[in-house]
Design a protein around this motif. Structure first.
Motif, PDB file in Angstrom:
ATOM      1  N   MET A   1      38.234  38.439  46.614  1.00  0.00           N
ATOM      2  CA  MET A   1      37.516  38.112  44.864  1.00  0.00           C
ATOM      3  C   MET A   1      36.319  37.484  45.070  1.00  0.00           C
ATOM      4  O   MET A   1      37.508  36.022  45.008  1.00  0.00           O
ATOM      5  CB  MET A   1      38.059  38.442  43.917  1.00  0.00           C
ATOM      6  CG  MET A   1      37.806  39.285  42.575  1.00  0.00           C
ATOM      7  SD  MET A   1      38.777  39.879  41.234  1.00  0.00           S
ATOM      8  CE  MET A   1      38.847  41.931  42.102  1.00  0.00           C
ATOM      9  N   LYS A   2      34.989  37.493  43.909  1.00  0.00           N
ATOM     10  CA  LYS A   2      34.671  36.290  43.730  1.00  0.00           C
ATOM     11  C   LYS A   2      34.862  36.411  42.154  1.00  0.00           C
ATOM     12  O   LYS A   2      33.431  37.639  42.000  1.00  0.00           O
ATOM     13  CB  LYS A   2      33.341  36.232  44.539  1.00  0.00           C
ATOM     14  CG  LYS A   2      32.653  35.058  43.829  1.00  0.00           C
ATOM     15  CD  LYS A   2      30.798  35.292  44.568  1.00  0.00           C
ATOM     16  CE  LYS A   2      29.693  33.843  44.354  1.00  0.00           C
ATOM     17  NZ  LYS A   2      28.867  33.501  44.801  1.00  0.00           N
ATOM     18  N   ILE A   3      34.027  35.249  41.480  1.00  0.00           N
ATOM     19  CA  ILE A   3      34.050  35.266  39.848  1.00  0.00           C
ATOM     20  C   ILE A   3      33.256  34.341  39.792  1.00  0.00           C
ATOM     21  O   ILE A   3      33.203  33.586  39.995  1.00  0.00           O
ATOM     22  CB  ILE A   3      35.442  35.396  39.064  1.00  0.00           C
ATOM     23  CG1 ILE A   3      37.082  36.723  40.175  1.00  0.00           C
ATOM     24  CG2 ILE A   3      35.394  35.421  37.953  1.00  0.00           C
ATOM     25  CD1 ILE A   3      38.505  36.247  39.661  1.00  0.00           C
ATOM     26  N   GLU A   4      32.422  35.109  38.849  1.00  0.00           N
ATOM     27  CA  GLU A   4      31.602  34.058  38.000  1.00  0.00           C
ATOM     28  C   GLU A   4      31.819  34.229  36.317  1.00  0.00           C
ATOM     29  O   GLU A   4      31.422  35.226  35.988  1.00  0.00           O
ATOM     30  CB  GLU A   4      29.913  34.514  38.655  1.00  0.00           C
ATOM     31  CG  GLU A   4      28.778  33.197  38.303  1.00  0.00           C
ATOM     32  CD  GLU A   4      27.190  33.446  38.485  1.00  0.00           C
ATOM     33  OE1 GLU A   4      26.843  32.919  38.048  1.00  0.00           O
ATOM     34  OE2 GLU A   4      27.672  34.668  39.327  1.00  0.00           O
ATOM     35  N   ILE A   5      31.570  32.995  35.849  1.00  0.00           N
ATOM     36  CA  ILE A   5      32.382  32.875  34.172  1.00  0.00           C
ATOM     37  C   ILE A   5      30.965  32.379  33.562  1.00  0.00           C
ATOM     38  O   ILE A   5      30.428  31.737  33.941  1.00  0.00           O
ATOM     39  CB  ILE A   5      33.273  32.636  33.614  1.00  0.00           C
ATOM     40  CG1 ILE A   5      34.938  33.123  34.183  1.00  0.00           C
ATOM     41  CG2 ILE A   5      33.548  32.241  31.794  1.00  0.00           C
ATOM     42  CD1 ILE A   5      35.655  32.271  33.595  1.00  0.00           C
TER      43      ILE A   5
ATOM     44  N   ARG B   1      41.723  32.481  32.964  1.00  0.00           N
ATOM     45  CA  ARG B   1      43.326  31.857  32.715  1.00  0.00           C
ATOM     46  C   ARG B   1      43.551  32.238  34.592  1.00  0.00           C
ATOM     47  O   ARG B   1      44.449  32.159  35.184  1.00  0.00           O
ATOM     48  CB  ARG B   1      44.263  32.371  32.062  1.00  0.00           C
ATOM     49  CG  ARG B   1      44.561  34.071  31.985  1.00  0.00           C
ATOM     50  CD  ARG B   1      45.803  34.170  30.909  1.00  0.00           C
ATOM     51  NE  ARG B   1      45.696  35.885  31.077  1.00  0.00           N
ATOM     52  CZ  ARG B   1      45.080  36.676  30.239  1.00  0.00           C
ATOM     53  NH1 ARG B   1      44.372  36.254  29.644  1.00  0.00           N
ATOM     54  NH2 ARG B   1      45.748  38.170  30.472  1.00  0.00           N
ATOM     55  N   GLY B   2      41.982  32.456  35.047  1.00  0.00           N
ATOM     56  CA  GLY B   2      42.702  32.950  36.513  1.00  0.00           C
ATOM     57  C   GLY B   2      43.491  34.051  36.719  1.00  0.00           C
ATOM     58  O   GLY B   2      44.662  34.129  37.512  1.00  0.00           O
ATOM     59  N   GLY B   3      43.778  34.951  35.732  1.00  0.00           N
ATOM     60  CA  GLY B   3      44.605  35.601  35.770  1.00  0.00           C
ATOM     61  C   GLY B   3      44.531  37.603  37.009  1.00  0.00           C
ATOM     62  O   GLY B   3      45.573  37.966  37.044  1.00  0.00           O
ATOM     63  N   LEU B   4      43.755  37.287  37.303  1.00  0.00           N
ATOM     64  CA  LEU B   4      43.189  38.173  38.280  1.00  0.00           C
ATOM     65  C   LEU B   4      43.044  38.060  39.295  1.00  0.00           C
ATOM     66  O   LEU B   4      43.100  37.329  40.490  1.00  0.00           O
ATOM     67  CB  LEU B   4      41.398  38.662  37.816  1.00  0.00           C
ATOM     68  CG  LEU B   4      40.448  38.550  36.562  1.00  0.00           C
ATOM     69  CD1 LEU B   4      38.575  38.798  36.805  1.00  0.00           C
ATOM     70  CD2 LEU B   4      40.989  40.279  35.968  1.00  0.00           C
TER      71      LEU B   4
ATOM     72  N   LYS C   1      47.667  42.623  37.648  1.00  0.00           N
ATOM     73  CA  LYS C   1      49.389  43.395  38.450  1.00  0.00           C
ATOM     74  C   LYS C   1      48.680  42.763  39.778  1.00  0.00           C
ATOM     75  O   LYS C   1      47.866  43.396  40.221  1.00  0.00           O
ATOM     76  CB  LYS C   1      49.396  44.368  38.147  1.00  0.00           C
ATOM     77  CG  LYS C   1      49.897  45.101  36.683  1.00  0.00           C
ATOM     78  CD  LYS C   1      49.672  46.576  36.281  1.00  0.00           C
ATOM     79  CE  LYS C   1      49.651  46.928  34.984  1.00  0.00           C
ATOM     80  NZ  LYS C   1      50.057  48.350  34.592  1.00  0.00           N
ATOM     81  N   THR C   2      49.836  42.349  40.224  1.00  0.00           N
ATOM     82  CA  THR C   2      50.068  42.436  41.694  1.00  0.00           C
ATOM     83  C   THR C   2      49.941  43.638  42.531  1.00  0.00           C
ATOM     84  O   THR C   2      50.550  44.322  42.377  1.00  0.00           O
ATOM     85  CB  THR C   2      51.080  41.519  41.935  1.00  0.00           C
ATOM     86  OG1 THR C   2      51.544  40.940  41.379  1.00  0.00           O
ATOM     87  CG2 THR C   2      51.207  41.034  44.133  1.00  0.00           C
TER      88      THR C   2
END
Length: 213
Positions: free
Chosen positions: A1-5, A108-111, A150-151
């Motif tokens: 998963m790639k995330i850009e804020i 917070r890096g939770g995804l 969630k995991t």
């Protein structure tokens, strides 16, 4: 998963995140799943999605919803926040999310990953190896894709009651999609037992064809 804020400012009235990645791989066996999650299973089984099944599902449902942890809607294909395509690896998703809870989780890096929910599966069963079946999902209704904090558990099943109708909704996570991406970009048979089994089969096929001594 790639995330850009992306922070608020300019034409953006609020913080948003852009998320992309594979929701699930096609033509790739899952981990071994317990027989209890499928009424048609007579033993533990592995499962794979047939190539083209996601493409057909997307064509039939132009408004697949995007949920947060399979619980509440945070966008949809029809609303323009979600784009879904099937390529040679599997179901790929691109999403723009402004929901404050999801944005906070991303910061917070939770995804943790993706999951998808489907129902009405048309499937084919065969023997995989002793004591284990293989289920191939050839067609289904794609109800939603979810962003998870969630995991991810690979499997899940729930029963939805709609008037007099009873529909079984199944959920699957992205774990095996990431393994497929790793194999596509760096096909090292030492990566996992699944990868070793795959390459062993390919070597045996080449030997049978006389292409490998």
């Amino acid at each position: 998963m790639k995330i850009e804020i992306r922070s608020a400012g300019g034409s953006r009235p609020q913080d948003e995140i852009r998320v992309s990645g594979y929701v699930n791989a096609v033509e790739r066996d899952s981990r071994i799943l317990p027989a209890e999650i499928s009424r048609a299973a007579s033993s533990p089984f592995v499962e794979k999605v047939a190539a083209g099944a996601f493409r057909r599902a997307i064509e039939r449902n132009p408004n697949v919803r995007m949920l947060f942890n399979h619980e509440r809607e945070i966008g949809s294909v029809g609303g323009g926040q979600l784009k879904l395509t099937e390529d040679n690896i599997g179901l790929h998703a691109e999403a723009v999310i402004t929901d404050s809870e999801v944005v906070a989780a991303a910061k917070r890096g939770g995804l943790r990953g993706w999951s998808f929910g489907f129902s009405g599966a048309k499937d084919r069963w065969e023997q995989y190896r002793e004591g284990i079946q293989r289920r191939t999902l050839e067609d289904f209704t794609l109800a939603e894709v979810s962003i998870l904090t969630k995991t991810p558990a690979y499997f899940g099943t729930s029963v939805e009651l709609r008037g007099e109708d009873c529909d079984v909704l199944e959920t699957r996570s992205c774990d095996d999609a990431q393994e497929a991406v790793n194999m596509e970009t760096d096909p090292d048979p030492s990566e996992s037992a699944v990868d070793r089994e795959y390459f062993s089969k390919q070597i045996e096929i080449l030997k049978m064809k006389g292409e490998l001594l």
